[in-house]
Design an enzyme around this catalytic site. Sequence first.
Site, PDB file in Angstrom:
ATOM      1  N   SER A   7       0.793  -1.167  -0.122  1.00 19.44           N
ATOM      2  CA  SER A   7      -0.042  -0.083   0.129  1.00 19.44           C
ATOM      3  C   SER A   7       0.858   1.273   0.007  1.00 19.44           C
ATOM      4  O   SER A   7       1.888   1.539   0.638  1.00 19.44           O
ATOM      5  CB  SER A   7      -0.994  -0.004   1.038  1.00 19.44           C
ATOM      6  N   GLU A   8       0.544   2.295  -0.863  1.00 21.66           N
ATOM      7  CA  GLU A   8       1.499   3.304  -1.054  1.00 21.66           C
ATOM      8  C   GLU A   8       1.633   4.083   0.377  1.00 21.66           C
ATOM      9  O   GLU A   8       2.594   4.835   0.031  1.00 21.66           O
ATOM     10  CB  GLU A   8       0.707   4.300  -1.894  1.00 21.66           C
ATOM     11  N   ASN A   9       0.864   4.116   1.285  1.00 18.49           N
ATOM     12  CA  ASN A   9       1.143   4.778   2.489  1.00 18.49           C
ATOM     13  C   ASN A   9       2.309   4.227   3.419  1.00 18.49           C
ATOM     14  O   ASN A   9       2.608   4.533   4.522  1.00 18.49           O
ATOM     15  CB  ASN A   9      -0.013   5.005   3.159  1.00 18.49           C
ATOM     16  N   GLY A  90      -1.068   8.686  -4.599  1.00 18.11           N
ATOM     17  CA  GLY A  90       0.063   8.127  -5.354  1.00 18.11           C
ATOM     18  C   GLY A  90      -0.315   7.295  -6.730  1.00 18.11           C
ATOM     19  O   GLY A  90       0.643   6.684  -7.215  1.00 18.11           O
TER      20      GLY A  90
END
Length: 173
Positions: A7-9, A90
Amino acid sequence: REVILHSENGVIGMGPAPAKGEEDYDLINAGKQPVTLLPGGCYFHHADSFAMMRGGHLDVCVLGAFQVSAGGDLANWHTGAPDAIPAVGGAMDLAIGAKKTYVMMEHLTKSGESKLVQACTYPLTGIGCVSRIYTDLAVIDLDPAGAKVIEIVEGLTFNELQKLTAVTLINAC
């Protein structure tokens, strides 16, 4: 094959959603939904996560979309509507950083228009980056030869699908 979800976070090795009552809101995906970690999974700074995306270290990314063009252009962050809140996130980094970009979306808008279009009319997220589309009606591969239908939902004919789609489709089922 092993699939490792990122996940981009800044989460890698995500597991299933936690059981009700066991959510940890310090461990969330990019959509702010609680997640779990599989053995070996971890969380880390989002700058490192973006370095993974931008560095071409992801094999496949799956994104939603408002529109996808026949040439694989992706529009998924803004409809251009004056009252809409843009949500870049993102997606731009994912769309061009992954080796393959797949889109999951409804085939039609709420007003019945095709989301697979000849040319996107919404602001672009990425150019020529989408190679496969999964909709509620079909699975469509995009390549230089065109939009190839590789699977159609049961009960729908190719001709019916074509009537609902704004681009010329190739029947590869």
